[in-house]
Design a protein around this motif. Structure first.
Motif, PDB file in Angstrom:
ATOM      1  N   ILE A 120       0.875  -1.179   0.000  1.00 43.35           N
ATOM      2  CA  ILE A 120       0.000   0.000   0.000  1.00 43.35           C
ATOM      3  C   ILE A 120       0.907   1.222   0.000  1.00 43.35           C
ATOM      4  CG2 ILE A 120      -1.819   1.239   1.223  1.00 43.35           C
ATOM      5  CD1 ILE A 120      -2.654  -1.439   2.446  1.00 43.35           C
ATOM      6  N   THR A 121       0.999   1.886  -1.129  1.00 45.76           N
ATOM      7  CA  THR A 121       1.965   2.977  -1.298  1.00 45.76           C
ATOM      8  C   THR A 121       1.346   4.355  -1.092  1.00 45.76           C
ATOM      9  OG1 THR A 121       1.545   2.954  -3.684  1.00 45.76           O
ATOM     10  CG2 THR A 121       3.377   1.616  -2.872  1.00 45.76           C
ATOM     11  N   THR A 122       0.027   4.440  -1.018  1.00 49.55           N
ATOM     12  CA  THR A 122      -0.643   5.719  -0.767  1.00 49.55           C
ATOM     13  C   THR A 122      -1.609   5.524   0.394  1.00 49.55           C
ATOM     14  OG1 THR A 122      -0.491   6.366  -3.091  1.00 49.55           O
ATOM     15  CG2 THR A 122      -2.074   7.538  -1.724  1.00 49.55           C
ATOM     16  N   ILE A 123      -1.471   6.352   1.415  1.00 51.04           N
ATOM     17  CA  ILE A 123      -2.317   6.231   2.589  1.00 51.04           C
ATOM     18  C   ILE A 123      -2.811   7.610   2.992  1.00 51.04           C
ATOM     19  CG2 ILE A 123      -0.300   6.327   4.102  1.00 51.04           C
ATOM     20  CD1 ILE A 123      -3.516   4.347   4.799  1.00 51.04           C
ATOM     21  N   SER A 124      -4.094   7.720   3.296  1.00 46.96           N
ATOM     22  CA  SER A 124      -4.714   8.982   3.712  1.00 46.96           C
ATOM     23  C   SER A 124      -5.028   8.908   5.200  1.00 46.96           C
ATOM     24  CB  SER A 124      -5.990   9.251   2.910  1.00 46.96           C
ATOM     25  OG  SER A 124      -5.704   9.321   1.521  1.00 46.96           O
ATOM     26  N   ILE A 125      -4.559   9.899   5.960  1.00 44.08           N
ATOM     27  CA  ILE A 125      -4.646   9.888   7.419  1.00 44.08           C
ATOM     28  C   ILE A 125      -5.349  11.155   7.885  1.00 44.08           C
ATOM     29  CG2 ILE A 125      -3.300   9.901   9.561  1.00 44.08           C
ATOM     30  CD1 ILE A 125      -1.085   8.467   8.064  1.00 44.08           C
ATOM     31  N   PRO A 126      -6.286  11.059   8.817  1.00 44.33           N
ATOM     32  CA  PRO A 126      -6.857  12.277   9.419  1.00 44.33           C
ATOM     33  C   PRO A 126      -5.820  12.929  10.334  1.00 44.33           C
ATOM     34  CG  PRO A 126      -7.780  10.315  10.453  1.00 44.33           C
ATOM     35  CD  PRO A 126      -6.941   9.839   9.305  1.00 44.33           C
ATOM     36  N   LEU A 127      -5.361  14.115   9.967  1.00 50.30           N
ATOM     37  CA  LEU A 127      -4.252  14.749  10.665  1.00 50.30           C
ATOM     38  C   LEU A 127      -4.578  15.018  12.131  1.00 50.30           C
ATOM     39  CD1 LEU A 127      -1.475  16.112  10.695  1.00 50.30           C
ATOM     40  CD2 LEU A 127      -2.576  18.190   9.838  1.00 50.30           C
ATOM     41  N   LEU A 128      -5.777  15.483  12.427  1.00 51.91           N
ATOM     42  CA  LEU A 128      -6.142  15.848  13.790  1.00 51.91           C
ATOM     43  C   LEU A 128      -6.762  14.685  14.562  1.00 51.91           C
ATOM     44  CD1 LEU A 128      -7.685  19.368  13.082  1.00 51.91           C
ATOM     45  CD2 LEU A 128      -5.310  18.781  13.610  1.00 51.91           C
TER      46      LEU A 128
END
Length: 566
Positions: free
Chosen positions: A479-487
């Protein structure tokens, strides 16, 4: 069978000799010399006088250590020969008893032969059967070939048409449910006006129960219809993909070019129920290229976005070129080493009944998944796995509690395990796979509690450690792209002030940086893309403050401007 274990520490045998003959166990010493002599002589394997051995062993002079060492070796060799001979006799007796059982008919000869044949075939490589490819694997290979062929646009058009059909069915369901709720609301208002006059509380409760039952019946009816349509679409799609792949292998098929030819007039367009085309809310976005590592530097891409998490999952109903490119990229990388993931923050219940879990499940239901099970089926499997894990954990806690660890802490842990028996703990996560979402293939459902809304979490908080474990899974599963909720939240609230946001963003930035540096040891230093998402309700000023913070924490690549001398 004889066993001798000596614990002498003065260079000769002392009275600490433990031995067993014919299942007996004794201690050799002054009170056991006669028994030891009788047992050893009964062996018939000794070539020296045992009484002399006992006398020498009980009153040996250190100067005789050399002579005694040779005698001790002779004793060990004699005992070894005895043990080997008696063991062989035991094996022979067991073999004779087994043969007698077969001859007398106590054991079925055919059953015994089949058991031996099965055991031999399962443990011997030359008799192992080759693994037969499953339908899912075959379909995955066929789809991967077609999506990288001129038929890719036809595949996407067909998927889009299926998506529009499902969306229209969901729209009809929502309209009917809305009408039912409005009608029930009017009925309840009339009943409440008559409460205390001609009607009682029991009448109100009875009407509320009827309304709830009516809603359940209607929802079950539409759920069944949606499930049936999804199953039909999946079967039709897979059969059509297999047939198209077979036709591609036939170069003499003249109708193939017409079959995969793009026909825009057949595209189905759809609008929202209120009559307007889907419009994207304006996104704020900043991109950075960074290098991590001391000696062996690895380049990564970072993006900071103000967007809704589900924007990466939703399909757009209007068939625009930009939308098609996003969908094409997701389809091309479905069976590749460049997968895209998304982190959703959920509660400790494994279902899709409330909050962002319900919204995510609704998005998943809007388009048929032609490659993986439905979201409900995947959640059922996760529930079974969690149930098994909790059972094992509770049994271990019970064993440790029963073994003597009867203190307050262990009792609290045991009670906590019972209370959360079917739930997951903060920091734990489960994974669902998808091929029907706009830009992601994998969803990480990370469990968090209300503690993430406080301003005093540290780098050892379960939510932060959960992010670390998620990044580790990304490294081990391509998995080379990951989206994370920053807060670490999906929605803003009153207590989330500007200082709170800055502290939380700094913590997550620094922790993710450390985790990404660990990645180099996990995967050898593969370039990845990490997207930090902030809620849409955040102000532009706050967004740009976070954007200015990121280059201060990460090592951003500097640009080099080349100018001509002329």
């Amino acid at each position: 069978m004889i066993t001798l274990v000596h614990g002498g520490t003065r260079g000769h045998l002392d009275r600490g000799i433990f031995y067993g003959v014919a299942g007996k166990e004794k201690v050799a010493g002054e009170s056991a010399e006669a028994d030891l002599l009788a047992d050893l002589q009964s062996v018939g394997q000794l070539t020296f006088p045992v009484p002399w051995l006992l006398d020498r062993s009980l009153s040996a002079d250190p100067s005789d250590f050399g002579t005694w060492g040779a005698e001790s070796r002779d004793l060990k060799e004699a005992l070894s020969r005895f043990i080997e001979g008696e063991s062989l006799r035991d094996y022979d007796r067991e073999a004779e008893a087994s043969l007698e059982a077969v001859k007398s008919g106590e054991v079925d000869l055919h059953h015994l032969a089949s058991t031996w044949a099965k055991a031999y075939a399962e443990t011997t490589l030359e008799h192992a059967r080759p693994e037969e490819p499953s339908w899912d694997e075959d379909f995955a290979d066929v789809y991967h070939d077609l999506i990288h062929s001129p038929a890719s646009e036809t595949l996407l058009n067909l998927e889009h048409n299926y998506f529009v059909s499902i969306s229209e069915l969901i729209g009809e369901r929502d309209v009917e449910l809305k009408k039912l709720r409005e009608r029930q609301g009017i009925e309840m208002e009339k009943v409440m006006q008559e409460l205390g006059k001609s009607l009682t509380d029991q009448d109100v409760n009875s009407l509320a129960a009827q309304h709830f039952e009516s809603q359940q019946d209607l929802e079950n009816k539409w759920s069944t219809e949606l499930k049936q349509l999804t199953a039909i679409q999946k079967q039709e799609y897979q059969e059509w993909v297999i047939k198209l792949h077979q036709d591609l292998k036939n170069p003499n098929n003249s109708s193939l070019s017409e079959e995969i030819k793009v026909q825009p007039s057949q595209f189905r367009e759809s609008v929202e129920p209120n009559g307007r085309i889907y419009e994207e809310q304006r996104k704020l976005e900043e991109s950075f290229t960074i290098h991590l590592g001391a000696q062996l530097k690895t380049m990564h891409n970072l993006r900071l976005l103000r967007a809704d998490m589900l924007d990466f999952c939703k399909h757009k109903r209007n068939h625009r070129s930009g939308v098609k490119l996003h969908r094409l990229q997701t389809a091309l990388s479905l069976y590749s080493t460049s997968l895209c993931g998304l982190v959703l923050l959920v509660d400790n219940r494994i279902n899709s009944y409330s909050g962002i879990k319900r919204d995510f499940a609704t998005v998943c239901q809007e388009c048929t998944d032609f490659h993986f099970p439905r979201i409900e089926e995947q959640l059922e499997v996760v529930q079974q796995v969690v149930l098994y894990a909790r059972t094992q954990r509770r049994s271990k806690l019970k064993e440790s509690h029963d073994s003597g660890n009867r203190n307050g802490g262990s009792e609290d842990k045991s009670k906590n395990a019972d209370r959360n028996y079917l739930n997951i703990l903060p920091g734990e996560f489960y994974i669902t796979r998808h091929s029907n979402l706009s830009e992601i293939h994998v969803a990480f459902h990370l469990c968090v509690d209300d503690n993430v809304k406080s301003g005093n979490i540290t780098a050892r908080d379960p939510a932060i450690m959960g992010l670390r474990n998620i990044l580790k899974v990304c490294c081990t599963h391509d998995i080379t792209t990951i989206s994370i909720p920053l807060l670490l939240v999906h929605d803003m609230s009153e207590e989330m002030t500007i200082p709170w946001c800055l502290r939380r963003a700094e913590l997550v930035f620094k922790c993710v940086k450390g985790f990404m540096m660990e990645m180099a040891s996990w995967d050898g230093g593969i370039s990845r893309t990490v997207q930090f998402l902030v809620p849409q309700s955040i102000s532009e000023e706050m967004f740009y403050q976070l954007s200015n913070m990121l280059p201060q924490i990460f090592r951003v690549s500097s640009t080099l401007t080349l100018t001509s001398k002329h």
